[in-house]
Design a protein around this motif. Structure first.
Motif, short mmCIF file in Angstrom:
data_model
loop_
_atom_site.label_atom_id
_atom_site.label_comp_id
_atom_site.label_asym_id
_atom_site.label_seq_id
_atom_site.Cartn_x
_atom_site.Cartn_y
_atom_site.Cartn_z
N ALA A 16 0.85 -1.18 0.00
CA ALA A 16 0.00 0.00 0.00
C ALA A 16 0.89 1.24 0.00
CB ALA A 16 -0.89 0.01 1.24
N PRO A 17 0.70 2.15 -0.97
CA PRO A 17 1.58 3.32 -1.05
C PRO A 17 1.43 4.26 0.14
CG PRO A 17 0.35 2.97 -3.11
CD PRO A 17 -0.26 2.09 -2.07
N THR A 18 2.56 4.75 0.65
CA THR A 18 2.55 5.83 1.62
C THR A 18 2.77 7.16 0.91
OG1 THR A 18 4.94 5.69 2.07
CG2 THR A 18 3.49 4.27 3.37
N VAL A 19 3.51 7.11 -0.19
CA VAL A 19 3.73 8.27 -1.06
C VAL A 19 3.79 7.75 -2.49
CG1 VAL A 19 5.22 10.23 -1.63
CG2 VAL A 19 5.13 9.40 0.72
N GLU A 20 3.25 8.51 -3.43
CA GLU A 20 3.26 8.07 -4.83
C GLU A 20 3.37 9.29 -5.73
OE1 GLU A 20 0.90 4.60 -7.34
OE2 GLU A 20 -0.16 5.72 -5.76
N LEU A 135 11.65 11.35 -2.56
CA LEU A 135 10.23 11.03 -2.67
C LEU A 135 9.52 11.26 -1.34
CD1 LEU A 135 7.93 9.86 -4.40
CD2 LEU A 135 8.60 7.59 -3.58
N LEU A 136 10.13 10.84 -0.24
CA LEU A 136 9.50 11.00 1.07
C LEU A 136 9.45 12.45 1.51
CD1 LEU A 136 10.90 7.90 3.01
CD2 LEU A 136 8.62 8.22 2.04
N ALA A 137 10.32 13.29 0.95
CA ALA A 137 10.28 14.72 1.28
C ALA A 137 9.02 15.37 0.72
CB ALA A 137 11.51 15.42 0.73
N ARG A 138 8.41 14.75 -0.30
CA ARG A 138 7.12 15.15 -0.88
C ARG A 138 7.15 16.47 -1.65
NH1 ARG A 138 2.79 12.12 1.52
NH2 ARG A 138 3.55 10.77 3.20
N ASP A 139 8.27 17.18 -1.65
CA ASP A 139 8.29 18.45 -2.37
C ASP A 139 9.43 18.51 -3.38
OD1 ASP A 139 10.39 18.50 -0.62
OD2 ASP A 139 9.91 20.43 0.30
N PRO A 142 10.21 17.53 -10.03
CA PRO A 142 10.11 16.40 -10.96
C PRO A 142 11.43 16.10 -11.67
CG PRO A 142 8.17 17.76 -11.15
CD PRO A 142 9.11 18.50 -10.24
N LEU A 143 12.17 17.16 -12.03
CA LEU A 143 13.44 16.96 -12.73
C LEU A 143 14.40 16.15 -11.89
CD1 LEU A 143 15.33 17.50 -15.10
CD2 LEU A 143 15.97 19.66 -14.03
N SER A 144 14.45 16.44 -10.60
CA SER A 144 15.35 15.71 -9.70
C SER A 144 14.94 14.24 -9.60
CB SER A 144 15.34 16.35 -8.31
OG SER A 144 16.11 15.59 -7.40
N LEU A 145 13.64 14.00 -9.47
CA LEU A 145 13.15 12.62 -9.36
C LEU A 145 13.39 11.85 -10.66
CD1 LEU A 145 9.77 13.27 -7.50
CD2 LEU A 145 11.87 12.33 -6.52
N GLU A 146 13.15 12.50 -11.80
CA GLU A 146 13.36 11.84 -13.08
C GLU A 146 14.84 11.54 -13.31
OE1 GLU A 146 11.65 14.16 -16.19
OE2 GLU A 146 9.64 14.13 -15.33
N SER A 147 15.71 12.47 -12.93
CA SER A 147 17.15 12.28 -13.13
C SER A 147 17.65 11.11 -12.31
CB SER A 147 17.90 13.56 -12.75
OG SER A 147 17.54 14.63 -13.59
#
Length: 287
Positions: A16-20, A135-139, A142-147
């Motif tokens: 079950a996702p806690t963050v997505e 991801l857990l920081a939630r903020d 997108p560029l950082s997550l994609e990289s």
């Protein structure tokens, strides 16, 4: 008649996702495991995905050496497996690429691994841990997550050719490192155990492991520290000594270099928030 195997759609797991987060070409989630080990059946996924187990003991049949610390696995689209947490309460990061997007990445690169892989290299682990923290920081942007996702993907997009099998003596040396990492070890010691000349050993490590023997010794110590941070409630200073480091400051510097986070941050990512929240990480950065 045997029941058909479950085939999960993109981003779906026994959790079950806690963050997505859904981004262009990739779907990220931090999940809590929802099935006991004996309730997890053989299954497959439509997507290519990576799983980083951040809390709990995770079992996988993926190809690759078993090491301590966080388990990181790559599964190609459609591969049948039964990876699972042994006990309840597991948490994991999942990084999922749609099959078509994954093929496009493979076409743009040098091919793609067709087998499930257990990734133990420092680049893959660092990218996965930093991705979990972002991801857990939630903020996170997108560029950082994609990289970071693509940095992780690259670890499965350049597999070794079948004709480039690593030598068996390297496994002997790695086993010796795993058993004696908390003791002083020299190149001559490893060469003696492996049965090769020290120069041959040093060259072989650089070719097959992408690191010098000393780097691998440090990696083993960091793996033990990460494992203890995930599973025990000992103070970080005691974990540093038990892992072969001089003190907490030494562990802190090496941990940041390897994983991109401090030991305290890593412990909190792994669910040890209650007993490390009051612990101050050593402020020394990489030296």
């Amino acid at each position: 008649m045997a029941a058909p195997r479950t085939a999960f759609s993109q981003g779906r797991f026994y959790g079950a996702p806690t963050v997505e987060r859904r981004l262009s070409g990739v779907r990220l989630a931090h999940l809590e495991a929802t099935k006991r080990a004996d309730h997890v059946d053989e299954h497959s996924h439509d997507d290519a995905h990576f799983v980083l187990a951040t809390h709990g003991r995770y079992i996988t049949t993926a190809v690759g050496p078993e090491t301590e610390g966080p388990v990181l696995v790559y599964n190609p689209p459609g591969v049948v497996h039964r990876d699972r947490f042994v006990d309840g309460g597991g948490y994991f990061l999942a990084v999922s690429f749609e099959a078509a997007d994954w093929r496009a990445l493979a076409d743009a690169g040098r091919g793609v691994a067709i087998d499930a892989l257990r990734l133990t290299g420092p680049v893959a682990r660092s990218a996965a841990v930093r991705l979990t923290r972002s991801l857990l920081a939630r903020d996170a942007e997108p560029l950082s997550l994609e990289s970071l996702s693509l940095e992780l993907a690259a670890q499965a997009l350049t597999p070794a050719r079948d004709s480039e099998k690593r030598p068996t003596w390297l496994d002997l040396a790695e086993t010796y490192l795993a058993d004696t990492f908390d003791q002083p070890i020299g190149v001559a010691d490893l060469a003696r155990v492996a049965g090769v000349h020290p120069v041959h050993l040093a060259r072989g490590y650089r070719r097959w492991m992408g690191a010098a023997p000393g780097d691998r010794l440090r990696a083993r110590r960091l793996e033990r520290a990460a494992d203890l941070l995930m599973r025990s409630r000992d103070p970080i200073g005691e974990i540093a000594l038990a892992s072969g480091f001089c003190d907490q400051s030494h562990l802190n510097r090496q941990f940041i270099r390897a994983y991109g986070v401090t030991p305290g941050e890593f412990a909190r990512l792994c669910g040890r928030r209650s007993d490390v929240s009051g612990v101050q990480d050593d402020g020394a950065g990489p030296a």
